[in-house]
Design a protein around this motif. Structure first.
Motif, PDB file in Angstrom:
ATOM      1  N   LEU A 195       0.812  -1.214   0.000  1.00  0.00           N
ATOM      2  CA  LEU A 195       0.000   0.000   0.000  1.00  0.00           C
ATOM      3  C   LEU A 195       0.844   1.262   0.000  1.00  0.00           C
ATOM      4  O   LEU A 195       0.304   2.365  -0.123  1.00  0.00           O
ATOM      5  CB  LEU A 195      -0.919   0.007   1.229  1.00  0.00           C
ATOM      6  N   ARG A 196       2.148   1.091   0.155  1.00  0.00           N
ATOM      7  CA  ARG A 196       3.039   2.245   0.242  1.00  0.00           C
ATOM      8  C   ARG A 196       3.882   2.413  -1.018  1.00  0.00           C
ATOM      9  O   ARG A 196       4.246   3.521  -1.390  1.00  0.00           O
ATOM     10  CB  ARG A 196       3.935   2.063   1.466  1.00  0.00           C
ATOM     11  N   ASP A 197       4.193   1.312  -1.665  1.00  0.00           N
ATOM     12  CA  ASP A 197       5.138   1.312  -2.785  1.00  0.00           C
ATOM     13  C   ASP A 197       4.479   0.685  -4.007  1.00  0.00           C
ATOM     14  O   ASP A 197       4.390  -0.535  -4.100  1.00  0.00           O
ATOM     15  CB  ASP A 197       6.390   0.536  -2.394  1.00  0.00           C
ATOM     16  N   PRO A 198       4.010   1.476  -4.955  1.00  0.00           N
ATOM     17  CA  PRO A 198       3.338   0.884  -6.120  1.00  0.00           C
ATOM     18  C   PRO A 198       4.242  -0.004  -6.955  1.00  0.00           C
ATOM     19  O   PRO A 198       3.770  -0.960  -7.577  1.00  0.00           O
ATOM     20  CB  PRO A 198       2.859   2.105  -6.912  1.00  0.00           C
ATOM     21  N   ALA A 199       5.545   0.256  -6.986  1.00  0.00           N
ATOM     22  CA  ALA A 199       6.450  -0.571  -7.785  1.00  0.00           C
ATOM     23  C   ALA A 199       6.683  -1.927  -7.136  1.00  0.00           C
ATOM     24  O   ALA A 199       6.664  -2.958  -7.808  1.00  0.00           O
ATOM     25  CB  ALA A 199       7.779   0.150  -7.995  1.00  0.00           C
ATOM     26  N   HIS A 200       6.955  -1.928  -5.830  1.00  0.00           N
ATOM     27  CA  HIS A 200       7.182  -3.158  -5.068  1.00  0.00           C
ATOM     28  C   HIS A 200       8.132  -4.103  -5.805  1.00  0.00           C
ATOM     29  O   HIS A 200       7.887  -5.297  -5.958  1.00  0.00           O
ATOM     30  CB  HIS A 200       5.846  -3.851  -4.798  1.00  0.00           C
ATOM     31  N   GLU A 201       9.242  -3.533  -6.282  1.00  0.00           N
ATOM     32  CA  GLU A 201      10.196  -4.318  -7.060  1.00  0.00           C
ATOM     33  C   GLU A 201      10.834  -5.445  -6.268  1.00  0.00           C
ATOM     34  O   GLU A 201      11.297  -6.432  -6.844  1.00  0.00           O
ATOM     35  CB  GLU A 201      11.287  -3.401  -7.622  1.00  0.00           C
ATOM     36  N   ALA A 202      10.886  -5.307  -4.951  1.00  0.00           N
ATOM     37  CA  ALA A 202      11.477  -6.368  -4.134  1.00  0.00           C
ATOM     38  C   ALA A 202      10.870  -7.718  -4.472  1.00  0.00           C
ATOM     39  O   ALA A 202      11.576  -8.735  -4.512  1.00  0.00           O
ATOM     40  CB  ALA A 202      11.286  -6.058  -2.648  1.00  0.00           C
ATOM     41  N   LYS A 203       9.575  -7.751  -4.733  1.00  0.00           N
ATOM     42  CA  LYS A 203       8.923  -9.018  -5.061  1.00  0.00           C
ATOM     43  C   LYS A 203       8.637  -9.160  -6.552  1.00  0.00           C
ATOM     44  O   LYS A 203       8.837 -10.232  -7.132  1.00  0.00           O
ATOM     45  CB  LYS A 203       7.632  -9.158  -4.250  1.00  0.00           C
ATOM     46  N   ALA A 204       8.163  -8.093  -7.184  1.00  0.00           N
ATOM     47  CA  ALA A 204       7.814  -8.192  -8.602  1.00  0.00           C
ATOM     48  C   ALA A 204       9.008  -8.636  -9.440  1.00  0.00           C
ATOM     49  O   ALA A 204       8.878  -9.476 -10.338  1.00  0.00           O
ATOM     50  CB  ALA A 204       7.283  -6.854  -9.106  1.00  0.00           C
ATOM     51  N   ALA A 205      10.196  -8.092  -9.155  1.00  0.00           N
ATOM     52  CA  ALA A 205      11.377  -8.428  -9.953  1.00  0.00           C
ATOM     53  C   ALA A 205      11.842  -9.856  -9.741  1.00  0.00           C
ATOM     54  O   ALA A 205      12.578 -10.400 -10.564  1.00  0.00           O
ATOM     55  CB  ALA A 205      12.518  -7.454  -9.632  1.00  0.00           C
ATOM     56  N   GLN A 206      11.431 -10.481  -8.634  1.00  0.00           N
ATOM     57  CA  GLN A 206      11.775 -11.886  -8.391  1.00  0.00           C
ATOM     58  C   GLN A 206      10.869 -12.849  -9.144  1.00  0.00           C
ATOM     59  O   GLN A 206      11.122 -14.059  -9.144  1.00  0.00           O
ATOM     60  CB  GLN A 206      11.664 -12.211  -6.903  1.00  0.00           C
ATOM     61  N   GLY A 207       9.785 -12.338  -9.715  1.00  0.00           N
ATOM     62  CA  GLY A 207       8.812 -13.228 -10.339  1.00  0.00           C
ATOM     63  C   GLY A 207       7.693 -13.634  -9.409  1.00  0.00           C
ATOM     64  O   GLY A 207       6.893 -14.515  -9.739  1.00  0.00           O
ATOM     65  N   VAL A 208       7.603 -12.993  -8.246  1.00  0.00           N
ATOM     66  CA  VAL A 208       6.508 -13.277  -7.320  1.00  0.00           C
ATOM     67  C   VAL A 208       5.233 -12.624  -7.854  1.00  0.00           C
ATOM     68  O   VAL A 208       5.205 -11.425  -8.123  1.00  0.00           O
ATOM     69  CB  VAL A 208       6.831 -12.742  -5.912  1.00  0.00           C
ATOM     70  N   THR A 209       4.188 -13.422  -7.994  1.00  0.00           N
ATOM     71  CA  THR A 209       2.897 -12.895  -8.443  1.00  0.00           C
ATOM     72  C   THR A 209       1.826 -12.985  -7.377  1.00  0.00           C
ATOM     73  O   THR A 209       0.726 -12.467  -7.559  1.00  0.00           O
ATOM     74  CB  THR A 209       2.419 -13.630  -9.712  1.00  0.00           C
ATOM     75  N   LEU A 210       2.134 -13.641  -6.253  1.00  0.00           N
ATOM     76  CA  LEU A 210       1.189 -13.750  -5.142  1.00  0.00           C
ATOM     77  C   LEU A 210       1.968 -13.871  -3.840  1.00  0.00           C
ATOM     78  O   LEU A 210       2.885 -14.686  -3.729  1.00  0.00           O
ATOM     79  CB  LEU A 210       0.274 -14.970  -5.322  1.00  0.00           C
ATOM     80  N   GLU A 211       1.584 -13.040  -2.853  1.00  0.00           N
ATOM     81  CA  GLU A 211       2.179 -13.097  -1.518  1.00  0.00           C
ATOM     82  C   GLU A 211       1.100 -13.443  -0.501  1.00  0.00           C
ATOM     83  O   GLU A 211      -0.043 -12.993  -0.620  1.00  0.00           O
ATOM     84  CB  GLU A 211       2.787 -11.751  -1.136  1.00  0.00           C
ATOM     85  N   VAL A 212       1.479 -14.201   0.528  1.00  0.00           N
ATOM     86  CA  VAL A 212       0.566 -14.515   1.623  1.00  0.00           C
ATOM     87  C   VAL A 212       0.966 -13.662   2.826  1.00  0.00           C
ATOM     88  O   VAL A 212       2.068 -13.798   3.363  1.00  0.00           O
ATOM     89  CB  VAL A 212       0.584 -16.009   1.976  1.00  0.00           C
ATOM     90  N   LEU A 213       0.063 -12.775   3.239  1.00  0.00           N
ATOM     91  CA  LEU A 213       0.305 -11.787   4.281  1.00  0.00           C
ATOM     92  C   LEU A 213      -0.367 -12.218   5.591  1.00  0.00           C
ATOM     93  O   LEU A 213      -0.954 -13.281   5.680  1.00  0.00           O
ATOM     94  CB  LEU A 213      -0.247 -10.430   3.843  1.00  0.00           C
ATOM     95  N   GLY A 214      -0.260 -11.351   6.612  1.00  0.00           N
ATOM     96  CA  GLY A 214      -0.879 -11.645   7.905  1.00  0.00           C
ATOM     97  C   GLY A 214      -0.119 -12.690   8.700  1.00  0.00           C
ATOM     98  O   GLY A 214      -0.713 -13.437   9.475  1.00  0.00           O
ATOM     99  N   GLN A 215       1.181 -12.712   8.544  1.00  0.00           N
ATOM    100  CA  GLN A 215       1.997 -13.804   9.079  1.00  0.00           C
ATOM    101  C   GLN A 215       2.348 -13.618  10.561  1.00  0.00           C
ATOM    102  O   GLN A 215       2.275 -12.530  11.115  1.00  0.00           O
ATOM    103  CB  GLN A 215       3.294 -13.911   8.267  1.00  0.00           C
ATOM    104  N   ASP A 216       2.760 -14.729  11.166  1.00  0.00           N
ATOM    105  CA  ASP A 216       3.337 -14.749  12.515  1.00  0.00           C
ATOM    106  C   ASP A 216       2.390 -14.186  13.562  1.00  0.00           C
ATOM    107  O   ASP A 216       2.812 -13.677  14.605  1.00  0.00           O
ATOM    108  CB  ASP A 216       4.667 -13.995  12.550  1.00  0.00           C
ATOM    109  N   GLY A 217       1.090 -14.264  13.289  1.00  0.00           N
ATOM    110  CA  GLY A 217       0.102 -13.904  14.286  1.00  0.00           C
ATOM    111  C   GLY A 217      -0.080 -12.428  14.535  1.00  0.00           C
ATOM    112  O   GLY A 217      -0.805 -12.054  15.468  1.00  0.00           O
ATOM    113  N   LEU A 218       0.556 -11.567  13.731  1.00  0.00           N
ATOM    114  CA  LEU A 218       0.496 -10.131  13.983  1.00  0.00           C
ATOM    115  C   LEU A 218       0.326  -9.364  12.675  1.00  0.00           C
ATOM    116  O   LEU A 218       1.201  -9.407  11.814  1.00  0.00           O
ATOM    117  CB  LEU A 218       1.763  -9.651  14.699  1.00  0.00           C
ATOM    118  N   SER A 219      -0.804  -8.699  12.538  1.00  0.00           N
ATOM    119  CA  SER A 219      -1.015  -7.819  11.400  1.00  0.00           C
ATOM    120  C   SER A 219      -2.130  -6.845  11.758  1.00  0.00           C
ATOM    121  O   SER A 219      -2.499  -6.724  12.926  1.00  0.00           O
ATOM    122  CB  SER A 219      -1.319  -8.609  10.129  1.00  0.00           C
TER     123      SER A 219
END
Length: 544
Positions: free
Chosen positions: A72-96
Motif C-alpha cells: 500500500l506504500r510502494d506501487p512498484a514493489h520491485e522487491a517481489k515483482a522483480a523476483q517473479g513473485v505474483t502472489l504473496e501470503v500476508l498476515g503472518q506470525d500472528g500479527l497484522s
C-alpha cells in the motif's frame, strides 16, 4: 490472442518434465498451449515474445511475506515483482493490521513497526480499515483504484485477535473471550482470509494454550482453511514444538502449514532428519501438512522479540517501563544470557550472532550492520547495556539478523516432498535480510543450477503448483489452458539473486518478464507501471 510467448521451455508447476511450446494468452488467461510436437499452425497474436533460451513457469507464490503495508506504500514493489513473485501470503506470525479496533491498531502498529514500518506518526499508509474484509478491499483499491503490484492473500493473525479480545494478559482466555476470538476468526475467513497464523514466540499470541489454539483451528477447519504457526521454539525445544503443532491440528482436523520450518542454533545442528522423520510419520498417518523455508541460514526478526515473554506482558509501554527499571532490566538480562529466554527459543543469547539490520530512528543508524557484541565493545560496555539502550532509544523498533542457522539443515528440508518457498522478507531497515529481494532467484540460481540440490522442474513445483494447492486455488500455480496468466519468463543459465548481506536491496538477474493476468509487470527486466495485483480471497466453498 493478446500475446504469444514463442518457443519457451515450459516448466508447468507440476514437477513433470519440461517441454517446448508456444503459449498464447487472451483476456488474462492462458488460451492455448501449442507444443513443439503438435501439428497445425502456431498461434499468432498482436504481440509475440521470443522465448528462445527462456523458461516459462507459473508465477512464484511467496508463502510467507511481510508486505502488509509495503503493497500500500510502494506501487512498484520491485522487491517481489522483480523476483517473479505474483502472489504473496500476508498476515503472518500472528500479527497484522486486521481485525482491529482503534486501541489494538495503535498497539500493533507500535509492536511490529520493525517488520513493516507504519509506527505511530507514520502517515505513509491511511489505516482506513478495521476488518479483514476492509483490508482486502483496500488492497483491491490499491493506488487510485488501479490495484497493487502483485496479488495478495491474507491469514487472520491470532496474536492480533487475542489482543483485540483480551489485551496483553498472560492468562487463559475466559469462555466469553474464547467465543469472541472464534467469532473474529470466522468473520475473517468469511471475508476472504485463507487461514489463521500464529506467532508463538511473540506476545500476546504466545500466551495462548494448546486448548485455545485447537478451538481456533476447529473454526479454520470448518472453512477449509489452514493453520500457519510460527511455533513455540526453533531452538532448544524445536522438535517438541513441531510435535505440538502436528498434534494440535490433528485434534482440530485442520490443515497445517509450518512457517519458515527449520532447525536453528547449535543444539539443532545436523538434526533436520529428525524433523523430516516426524513430518513423514504425520503425513503417512494422513495429516494435511506443508511447510515453507527461505534459502539462507540467518534469521531475521525484531530485537524486542528476544525478550522473555513475561517482560512483554502488557504491551509496548509496559516493556519500555520494565527496561527502564534497573532491577527488572537485570532480571531480563539474566534470563536472556544465562537461562535462555523463550523469546530466544530457550537458548542463552549469543550477542555476537545478533546483528542490527535496521532502526526506526535514523539517528541510531550507527548500530546498523554491527553485532550487539561489536557495538558494545566499541562503547566499552557489556552487550546487554548496549541492547537495552537501543531498545529504549528506538522504542522497540530495531530489527536484527540472527546468525544461528545451519546449511545442511536448510538443504535437507528444502528437498522434502511438502516443501514450498517463503521469503519471510522484512523490507524495513537500513540493511534488511537479502531474502526479501532474493529468495526465489536464490532457489533457482544457487540451489538448482550451482548446487543441484533440486532439479529445475522440482524447484518450480515447490514455488508454484504446490503452494497454489495449499491455498486451494483452482486456476493458479500451473501452466494450463484456462488458468490465469500469472507467469514468469527466466533464463535458467543466468537467473540469480543480486541481493547480498552487503547490498541487500539489489535486484535479481535473469528474469526478463513477469506477467499478472497477462499484463507485463516486469518487461525486458524493467518494472512497468502496471498494477495488476488484487486480493485473492478464500471463497465460501473453500476454493480461492
Amino acid at each position: 490472442m493478446d500475446t504469444v510467448l514463442r518457443d519457451v521451455r515450459v516448466l508447468d508447476g507440476s514437477g513433470g518434465p519440461s517441454y517446448r511450446a508456444d503459449v498464447a494468452l487472451s483476456q488474462g488467461r492462458i488460451a492455448t498451449i501449442h507444443r513443439e510436437t503438435d501439428g497445425g499452425p502456431r498461434p499468432g497474436a498482436a504481440r509475440v515474445v521470443d522465448g528462445q533460451g527462456l523458461a516459462l513457469s507459473p508465477g512464484f507464490i511467496d508463502m510467507h511475506a511481510h508486505s502488509d503495508l509495503a503493497l500500500l506504500r510502494d506501487p512498484a514493489h520491485e522487491a517481489k515483482a522483480a523476483q517473479g513473485v505474483t502472489l504473496e501470503v500476508l498476515g503472518q506470525d500472528g500479527l497484522s493490521y486486521a481485525p482491529v479496533d482503534d486501541r489494538t491498531l495503535a498497539e500493533v502498529r507500535t509492536q511490529i513497526t520493525g517488520w513493516n514500518g507504519g509506527g505511530p506518526g507514520d502517515t505513509s499508509v491511511d489505516f482506513t480499515w478495521r476488518t479483514v474484509g476492509g483490508y482486502l478491499d483496500r488492497l483491491d483499491h490499491g493506488f487510485d483504484g488501479q490495484g497493487i503490484a502483485v496479488n495478495a492473500a491474507y491469514l487472520v493473525p491470532q496474536g492480533t485477535v487475542r489482543m483485540l479480545a483480551l489485551g496483553w494478559d498472560d492468562r487463559p482466555a475466559t469462555a466469553d473471550e474464547l467465543t469472541r476470538m472464534k467469532q473474529l476468526v470466522a468473520e475473517g475467513l468469511e471475508q476472504g482470509a485463507v487461514g489463521l497464523s500464529s506467532g508463538l514466540t511473540y506476545t500476546p499470541g504466545m500466551y495462548a494454550s494448546d486448548t485455545e489454539l485447537t478451538e481456533l483451528c476447529r473454526v479454520v477447519a470448518r472453512y477449509d482453511g489452514y493453520y500457519c504457526p510460527h511455533h513455540r521454539s526453533y531452538g532448544a525445544g524445536a522438535l517438541q514444538a513441531y510435535e505440538e503443532m502436528v498434534a494440535l491440528t490433528r485434534e482440530a482436523g485442520c490443515a497445517l502449514h509450518l512457517a519458515h520450518a527449520t532447525m536453528n542454533f547449535g543444539v539443532n545442528e545436523g538434526r533436520a532428519p529428525e524433523l523430516l522423520a516426524l513430518l513423514d510419520s504425520a503425513l503417512d498417518a494422513g495429516a494435511d501438512l506443508t511447510l515453507d523455508t527461505y534459502p539462507y541460514t540467518p534469521g531475521c526478526t525484531t530485537l524486542v522479540a528476544m525478550l522473555p515473554s513475561w517482560a512483554s506482558e502488557g504491551g509496548p509501554e509496559a516493556i519500555l517501563a520494565r527496561l527502564r527499571d534497573e532491577a527488572t532490566a537485570e532480571r531480563i538480562r539474566r534470563v536472556m544470557e544465562v537461562d535462555g529466554a523463550d523469546g530466544c527459543h530457550g537458548v542463552p543469547i549469543a550477542w555476537d550472532t545478533i546483528e542490527i539490520s535496521g532502526v526506526a530512528d535514523p539517528a541510531l543508524s550507527g548500530y546498523v550492520g554491527k553485532t550487539v557484541a561489536r557495538s558494545a565493545a566499541e562503547r566499552g560496555e557489556e552487550p546487554w547495556a548496549t541492547a537495552r539502550r537501543l531498545l529504549i532509544d528506538d522504542r522497540l523498533g530495531s530489527t536484527i539478523l540472527q546468525h544461528v542457522g545451519h546449511e545442511d539443515n536448510v538443504r535437507r528440508i528444502m528437498r522434502h516432498r511438502v516443501h514450498t518457498g517463503g521469503s519471510d522478507g522484512i523490507l524495513q531497515g537500513h540493511k534488511p535480510h537479502p531474502r526479501a529481494y532474493g529468495t526465489f532467484p536464490q532457489y533457482l540460481g544457487r540451489y538448482v543450477r550451482e548446487l543441484g540440490v533440486l532439479s529445475l522442474e522440482e524447484c518450480v513445483a515447490h514455488l508454484t503448483g504446490r503452494p497454489a494447492a495449499r491455498l486451494r486455488l483452482p486456476d493458479r500455480g500451473l501452466v494450463r489452458e484456462g488458468y490465469r496468466a500469472d507467469l514468469v519468463l527466466f533464463d535458467p543459465g543466468t537467473v540469480a539473486a543480486g541481493s547480498t548481506f552487503e547490498a541487500p536491496r539489489t535486484l535479481p538477474v535473469g528474469i526478463p518478464h513477469v506477467l499478472i493476468d497477462g499484463r507485463f509487470v516486469i518487461e525486458d527486466g524493467r518494472r512497468t507501471d502496471v498494477l495488476a495485483g488484487r486480493s485473492v480471497r478464500r471463497t465460501a466453498t473453500g476454493r480461492g
